[in-house]
Write a protein that holds these residues in place. Structure first.
Motif, PDB file in Angstrom:
ATOM      1  N   PHE A  34      23.476  -9.926  14.165  1.00  0.00           N
ATOM      2  CA  PHE A  34      23.352 -10.564  15.472  1.00  0.00           C
ATOM      3  C   PHE A  34      24.726 -10.585  16.128  1.00  0.00           C
ATOM      4  O   PHE A  34      25.753 -10.380  15.467  1.00  0.00           O
ATOM      5  CB  PHE A  34      22.745 -11.972  15.389  1.00  0.00           C
ATOM      6  N   LEU A  35      24.735 -10.820  17.440  1.00  0.00           N
ATOM      7  CA  LEU A  35      25.963 -10.793  18.223  1.00  0.00           C
ATOM      8  C   LEU A  35      26.154 -12.121  18.938  1.00  0.00           C
ATOM      9  O   LEU A  35      25.200 -12.884  19.137  1.00  0.00           O
ATOM     10  CB  LEU A  35      25.913  -9.659  19.253  1.00  0.00           C
ATOM     11  N   ARG A  36      27.390 -12.391  19.311  1.00  0.00           N
ATOM     12  CA  ARG A  36      27.689 -13.602  20.073  1.00  0.00           C
ATOM     13  C   ARG A  36      26.810 -13.655  21.326  1.00  0.00           C
ATOM     14  O   ARG A  36      26.679 -12.674  22.052  1.00  0.00           O
ATOM     15  CB  ARG A  36      29.165 -13.611  20.475  1.00  0.00           C
ATOM     16  N   LYS A  90      20.206 -15.522  20.659  1.00  0.00           N
ATOM     17  CA  LYS A  90      19.501 -16.767  20.379  1.00  0.00           C
ATOM     18  C   LYS A  90      19.457 -17.035  18.876  1.00  0.00           C
ATOM     19  O   LYS A  90      19.438 -16.113  18.066  1.00  0.00           O
ATOM     20  CB  LYS A  90      18.072 -16.702  20.931  1.00  0.00           C
ATOM     21  N   HIS A  91      19.427 -18.317  18.534  1.00  0.00           N
ATOM     22  CA  HIS A  91      19.299 -18.714  17.131  1.00  0.00           C
ATOM     23  C   HIS A  91      17.919 -18.320  16.623  1.00  0.00           C
ATOM     24  O   HIS A  91      16.903 -18.633  17.245  1.00  0.00           O
ATOM     25  CB  HIS A  91      19.484 -20.228  17.001  1.00  0.00           C
ATOM     26  N   VAL A 126      25.225 -23.033  12.184  1.00  0.00           N
ATOM     27  CA  VAL A 126      25.832 -23.755  13.309  1.00  0.00           C
ATOM     28  C   VAL A 126      24.822 -23.986  14.426  1.00  0.00           C
ATOM     29  O   VAL A 126      24.663 -25.102  14.935  1.00  0.00           O
ATOM     30  CB  VAL A 126      27.061 -22.991  13.848  1.00  0.00           C
ATOM     31  N   THR A 127      24.109 -22.938  14.813  1.00  0.00           N
ATOM     32  CA  THR A 127      23.172 -23.062  15.933  1.00  0.00           C
ATOM     33  C   THR A 127      21.914 -23.840  15.562  1.00  0.00           C
ATOM     34  O   THR A 127      21.130 -24.200  16.445  1.00  0.00           O
ATOM     35  CB  THR A 127      22.779 -21.669  16.458  1.00  0.00           C
ATOM     36  N   LEU A 128      21.727 -24.113  14.280  1.00  0.00           N
ATOM     37  CA  LEU A 128      20.617 -24.975  13.876  1.00  0.00           C
ATOM     38  C   LEU A 128      20.827 -26.383  14.420  1.00  0.00           C
ATOM     39  O   LEU A 128      19.870 -27.087  14.750  1.00  0.00           O
ATOM     40  CB  LEU A 128      20.521 -25.007  12.342  1.00  0.00           C
ATOM     41  N   ARG A 182      24.432 -17.834  19.400  1.00  0.00           N
ATOM     42  CA  ARG A 182      25.285 -17.435  18.289  1.00  0.00           C
ATOM     43  C   ARG A 182      26.742 -17.426  18.745  1.00  0.00           C
ATOM     44  O   ARG A 182      27.062 -16.955  19.829  1.00  0.00           O
ATOM     45  CB  ARG A 182      24.892 -16.047  17.780  1.00  0.00           C
ATOM     46  N   THR A 183      27.624 -17.937  17.886  1.00  0.00           N
ATOM     47  CA  THR A 183      29.025 -18.098  18.262  1.00  0.00           C
ATOM     48  C   THR A 183      29.873 -16.864  17.974  1.00  0.00           C
ATOM     49  O   THR A 183      30.938 -16.694  18.567  1.00  0.00           O
ATOM     50  CB  THR A 183      29.642 -19.290  17.515  1.00  0.00           C
TER      51      THR A 183
END
Length: 228
Positions: free
Chosen positions: A45-47, A50-51, A88-90, A96-97
């Protein structure tokens, strides 16, 4: 995606965070987990994405990094077998950071966001368990910041090489793939400074350098250098 095998479940059980969870949480995660594979250099996944859930590495290594507007990549860390990431995104339900790529061919365990939401809605006390996972990452970050403030450039390089060797080295030795720019990013040094230190360590026969490869020749001497 495939179901995870018993052998893969055993790999997950070896992880520090997972092994400390209660039986119900372990069974829930494993029963909702799927297995997926990526080829080396493929993105997970990329910055800004979506989580979609959390992941654990079953085999291989993934690379977590950030990319500037002009395309320069800064490597933050590598993640190997039995370690979890993506939590983190949970907590904030944000995007996504950072970017995550397969450093090598990898197999991952994936637990989807919908299953996690169901779990935490029914059993909210499990938020603490995922908070502990996040806290482990925070402790590593604080240690890295302390190293940056207190250790010399040579000590930072030596310590990072030892950490990377433990995570990335091939099973038959102490050789691992690493570019000088990646090492510079992780030690907050310029590529030129990292190159000079690597050459010095190689001249002292503590390491051996190849094309985007490093071999640790004298681990005890590197450990001694870090503790000076």
């Amino acid at each position: 995606m495939k179901e995870i095998s018993k052998a893969q479940c055993h790999i997950i059980e070896q992880g520090q965070w997972f092994s400390g969870r209660d039986t119900h949480l372990k069974q829930f995660l494993l029963s909702h987990a799927k297995c997926l594979s990526l080829s080396a250099h493929q993105s997970l996944f990329l910055r800004g994405d979506k989580h979609d859930g959390i992941y654990a590495v079953l085999s291989g290594v993934v690379r977590i990094s950030g990319v500037s507007n002009n395309g320069k990549e800064a490597v933050l860390s590598f993640v190997d077998a039995s370690l979890w990431f993506g939590e983190v995104t949970l907590f904030d339900r944000g995007m996504r950071t950072h970017d995550v790529y397969a450093q090598t061919d990898v197999t991952l365990c994936f637990v989807p966001h919908r299953a996690l939401e169901q779990l935490l809605k029914q059993y909210p006390h499990y938020w603490q368990d995922f908070g502990l996972l996040l806290a482990q990452k925070l402790r590593v970050m604080f240690t890295s910041m302390e190293d940056h403030a207190l250790l010399s450039a040579e000590q930072r390089v030596a310590k990072r090489l030892l950490i990377l060797c433990a995570h990335l080295a091939q099973s038959n030795g102490h050789t691992f793939t690493l570019s000088q720019q990646q090492l510079a990013d992780m030690t907050y040094l310029t590529r030129q400074t990292a190159n000079q230190i690597l050459k010095k360590l190689a001249k002292q026969q503590l390491i051996e350098l190849g094309y985007n490869k490093v071999t640790i020749l004298n681990q005890s001497a590197l450990e001694q250098l870090c503790s000076q």
